[in-house]
Design a protein around this motif. Sequence first.
Motif, PDB file in Angstrom:
ATOM      1  N   GLY A 152       0.807  -1.213   0.000  1.00  0.00           N
ATOM      2  CA  GLY A 152       0.000   0.000   0.000  1.00  0.00           C
ATOM      3  C   GLY A 152       0.838   1.259   0.000  1.00  0.00           C
ATOM      4  N   GLU A 153       0.171   2.381   0.243  1.00  0.00           N
ATOM      5  CA  GLU A 153       0.861   3.666   0.277  1.00  0.00           C
ATOM      6  C   GLU A 153       1.814   3.727   1.461  1.00  0.00           C
ATOM      7  OE1 GLU A 153      -0.180   8.471   0.400  1.00  0.00           O
ATOM      8  OE2 GLU A 153      -1.759   6.967   0.698  1.00  0.00           O
ATOM      9  N   LEU A 154       3.007   4.270   1.219  1.00  0.00           N
ATOM     10  CA  LEU A 154       4.035   4.388   2.257  1.00  0.00           C
ATOM     11  C   LEU A 154       4.457   5.860   2.332  1.00  0.00           C
ATOM     12  CD1 LEU A 154       6.118   1.236   1.269  1.00  0.00           C
ATOM     13  CD2 LEU A 154       4.479   1.416   3.154  1.00  0.00           C
ATOM     14  N   PRO A 155       3.716   6.673   3.086  1.00  0.00           N
ATOM     15  CA  PRO A 155       3.973   8.120   3.113  1.00  0.00           C
ATOM     16  C   PRO A 155       5.332   8.473   3.704  1.00  0.00           C
ATOM     17  CG  PRO A 155       1.817   7.578   4.030  1.00  0.00           C
ATOM     18  CD  PRO A 155       2.564   6.297   3.910  1.00  0.00           C
ATOM     19  N   ARG A 156       5.864   9.594   3.264  1.00  0.00           N
ATOM     20  CA  ARG A 156       7.117  10.134   3.793  1.00  0.00           C
ATOM     21  C   ARG A 156       6.803  11.404   4.582  1.00  0.00           C
ATOM     22  NH1 ARG A 156      11.921   8.486   1.463  1.00  0.00           N
ATOM     23  NH2 ARG A 156      12.836  10.548   1.810  1.00  0.00           N
ATOM     24  N   LEU A 157       7.237  11.441   5.838  1.00  0.00           N
ATOM     25  CA  LEU A 157       7.047  12.621   6.673  1.00  0.00           C
ATOM     26  C   LEU A 157       8.293  13.486   6.711  1.00  0.00           C
ATOM     27  CD1 LEU A 157       5.076  11.151   9.704  1.00  0.00           C
ATOM     28  CD2 LEU A 157       4.197  12.169   7.612  1.00  0.00           C
ATOM     29  N   THR A 158       9.465  12.853   6.559  1.00  0.00           N
ATOM     30  CA  THR A 158      10.739  13.573   6.515  1.00  0.00           C
ATOM     31  C   THR A 158      11.603  12.915   5.437  1.00  0.00           C
ATOM     32  OG1 THR A 158      12.009  12.163   8.034  1.00  0.00           O
ATOM     33  CG2 THR A 158      10.577  13.844   9.030  1.00  0.00           C
ATOM     34  N   GLY A 159      12.763  13.491   5.213  1.00  0.00           N
ATOM     35  CA  GLY A 159      13.681  12.906   4.242  1.00  0.00           C
ATOM     36  C   GLY A 159      14.201  11.551   4.668  1.00  0.00           C
ATOM     37  N   ALA A 160      14.079  11.237   5.961  1.00  0.00           N
ATOM     38  CA  ALA A 160      14.563   9.945   6.466  1.00  0.00           C
ATOM     39  C   ALA A 160      13.485   8.868   6.446  1.00  0.00           C
ATOM     40  CB  ALA A 160      15.091  10.116   7.890  1.00  0.00           C
ATOM     41  N   SER A 161      12.234   9.240   6.162  1.00  0.00           N
ATOM     42  CA  SER A 161      11.158   8.245   6.109  1.00  0.00           C
ATOM     43  C   SER A 161      11.448   7.215   5.025  1.00  0.00           C
ATOM     44  CB  SER A 161       9.818   8.919   5.814  1.00  0.00           C
ATOM     45  OG  SER A 161       9.489   9.874   6.800  1.00  0.00           O
ATOM     46  N   ILE A 162      11.074   5.980   5.292  1.00  0.00           N
ATOM     47  CA  ILE A 162      11.366   4.886   4.366  1.00  0.00           C
ATOM     48  C   ILE A 162      10.094   4.524   3.596  1.00  0.00           C
ATOM     49  CG2 ILE A 162      12.163   2.500   4.169  1.00  0.00           C
ATOM     50  CD1 ILE A 162      13.695   3.002   6.805  1.00  0.00           C
ATOM     51  N   ASP A 163      10.175   4.600   2.266  1.00  0.00           N
ATOM     52  CA  ASP A 163       9.025   4.235   1.436  1.00  0.00           C
ATOM     53  C   ASP A 163       9.360   3.120   0.452  1.00  0.00           C
ATOM     54  OD1 ASP A 163      10.678   5.595  -0.275  1.00  0.00           O
ATOM     55  OD2 ASP A 163       9.204   7.116  -0.866  1.00  0.00           O
ATOM     56  N   ASP A 164      10.482   2.468   0.675  1.00  0.00           N
ATOM     57  CA  ASP A 164      10.894   1.345  -0.171  1.00  0.00           C
ATOM     58  C   ASP A 164      10.432   0.040   0.478  1.00  0.00           C
ATOM     59  OD1 ASP A 164      12.103  -0.463  -1.863  1.00  0.00           O
ATOM     60  OD2 ASP A 164      14.112  -0.167  -1.030  1.00  0.00           O
ATOM     61  N   PRO A 165       9.491  -0.690  -0.138  1.00  0.00           N
ATOM     62  CA  PRO A 165       8.970  -1.917   0.480  1.00  0.00           C
ATOM     63  C   PRO A 165      10.052  -2.944   0.796  1.00  0.00           C
ATOM     64  CG  PRO A 165       7.596  -1.260  -1.370  1.00  0.00           C
ATOM     65  CD  PRO A 165       8.810  -0.388  -1.403  1.00  0.00           C
ATOM     66  N   ALA A 166      11.050  -3.073  -0.084  1.00  0.00           N
ATOM     67  CA  ALA A 166      12.106  -4.057   0.152  1.00  0.00           C
ATOM     68  C   ALA A 166      12.926  -3.702   1.390  1.00  0.00           C
ATOM     69  CB  ALA A 166      13.011  -4.155  -1.074  1.00  0.00           C
ATOM     70  N   GLU A 167      13.235  -2.432   1.555  1.00  0.00           N
ATOM     71  CA  GLU A 167      13.993  -2.005   2.731  1.00  0.00           C
ATOM     72  C   GLU A 167      13.164  -2.162   4.001  1.00  0.00           C
ATOM     73  OE1 GLU A 167      16.665  -0.431   5.484  1.00  0.00           O
ATOM     74  OE2 GLU A 167      16.931  -1.393   3.526  1.00  0.00           O
ATOM     75  N   LEU A 168      11.885  -1.846   3.910  1.00  0.00           N
ATOM     76  CA  LEU A 168      11.022  -2.021   5.075  1.00  0.00           C
ATOM     77  C   LEU A 168      10.911  -3.494   5.461  1.00  0.00           C
ATOM     78  CD1 LEU A 168       8.185   0.537   4.310  1.00  0.00           C
ATOM     79  CD2 LEU A 168       9.636   0.536   6.343  1.00  0.00           C
ATOM     80  N   GLU A 169      10.766  -4.370   4.471  1.00  0.00           N
ATOM     81  CA  GLU A 169      10.681  -5.805   4.754  1.00  0.00           C
ATOM     82  C   GLU A 169      11.962  -6.293   5.423  1.00  0.00           C
ATOM     83  OE1 GLU A 169       9.663  -9.415   5.515  1.00  0.00           O
ATOM     84  OE2 GLU A 169       8.200  -8.039   4.659  1.00  0.00           O
ATOM     85  N   ARG A 170      13.103  -5.767   4.977  1.00  0.00           N
ATOM     86  CA  ARG A 170      14.374  -6.139   5.600  1.00  0.00           C
ATOM     87  C   ARG A 170      14.399  -5.684   7.057  1.00  0.00           C
ATOM     88  NH1 ARG A 170      18.955  -4.281   7.237  1.00  0.00           N
ATOM     89  NH2 ARG A 170      18.367  -2.113   6.784  1.00  0.00           N
ATOM     90  N   GLN A 171      13.932  -4.461   7.303  1.00  0.00           N
ATOM     91  CA  GLN A 171      13.900  -3.956   8.670  1.00  0.00           C
ATOM     92  C   GLN A 171      12.940  -4.766   9.546  1.00  0.00           C
ATOM     93  OE1 GLN A 171      13.390   0.184   9.386  1.00  0.00           O
ATOM     94  NE2 GLN A 171      15.059   0.816   8.029  1.00  0.00           N
ATOM     95  N   LEU A 172      11.795  -5.137   8.984  1.00  0.00           N
ATOM     96  CA  LEU A 172      10.824  -5.896   9.762  1.00  0.00           C
ATOM     97  C   LEU A 172      11.364  -7.262  10.157  1.00  0.00           C
ATOM     98  CD1 LEU A 172       7.455  -5.027   7.955  1.00  0.00           C
ATOM     99  CD2 LEU A 172       8.523  -3.914   9.918  1.00  0.00           C
ATOM    100  N   LYS A 173      12.128  -7.867   9.279  1.00  0.00           N
ATOM    101  CA  LYS A 173      12.769  -9.141   9.624  1.00  0.00           C
ATOM    102  C   LYS A 173      13.721  -8.934  10.798  1.00  0.00           C
ATOM    103  CE  LYS A 173      15.541 -12.958   7.853  1.00  0.00           C
ATOM    104  NZ  LYS A 173      16.412 -12.944   9.048  1.00  0.00           N
TER     105      LYS A 173
END
Length: 258
Positions: A152-173
């Motif tokens: 789904g939508e992955l909003p950015r609130l700052t320049g450091a916000s992550i909107d890359d699904p692959a990077e988020l999935e890596r972080q969630l692991k």
Amino acid sequence: MQRAIQVLKELATGTQRLGVSELADRLGVAKPTAHALLRTLQAEGMVSQDRETSKYQLGPGLVSLSNAYLDSHKLRTRAVTWADILATRTGFAVWVGVMVDRQMLVIHHALRPGVTVQTLETGAGLPWNACALGKAVAAFLPAEERALLLAGELPRLTGASIDDPAELERQLKGVRDIGYALDEQESTLGDASIAAPVFDDTGNVAGAIALVGAVERLFDESVRRECAIATREVARSLSRDLGAPRNAGLSADQVSPS
């Protein structure tokens, strides 16, 4: 009822007060219908009308409803004491949050000890991908629910916000491995947070608890490690208080914070 809810949603998402004609256009209804809905909601205090512009905005009646929701929320009720303990132990503010419609709703805020001027963030909403609270919850959702979030939508609130699904999935692991999530200026510039998941009596993730503070203080190397341990320990205690089974989030037991 559905149209009345649509009116409230339009007023909640609008950037300014809305007039009858504007709301009628947004809802796809006749102007008299929109006006009747607004008058009914106004009578119940759900919306109010600006005297100068005659436009409508959300009303004070919603505050009592939101407070009633928060006061009756089981996680919030159980979390109050544990949040105070964590704030006292670490010296940072503590948020407790639950996921609602892809956002993390802050249902309790324990203020930072010893600081008199602070903004209470209870009721605030943040995109799940832009805060440690959201990542702590998303990491322990069933795989299919996690996939829907990432798609789904992955909003950015700052320049450091992550909107890359692959990077988020890596972080969630990584969150599943170590039992806590990090947010470094992803929701607010200058701030950071450390969050750990909280589980209910079914073993499912119910929400998360987080430390929030200035990035230079919270992410000091030694402070971050101690705070990660404290956050995870309090989250486990809160989970036990909710009746969570001992194996809830078991993968988080395998690695010590670093």
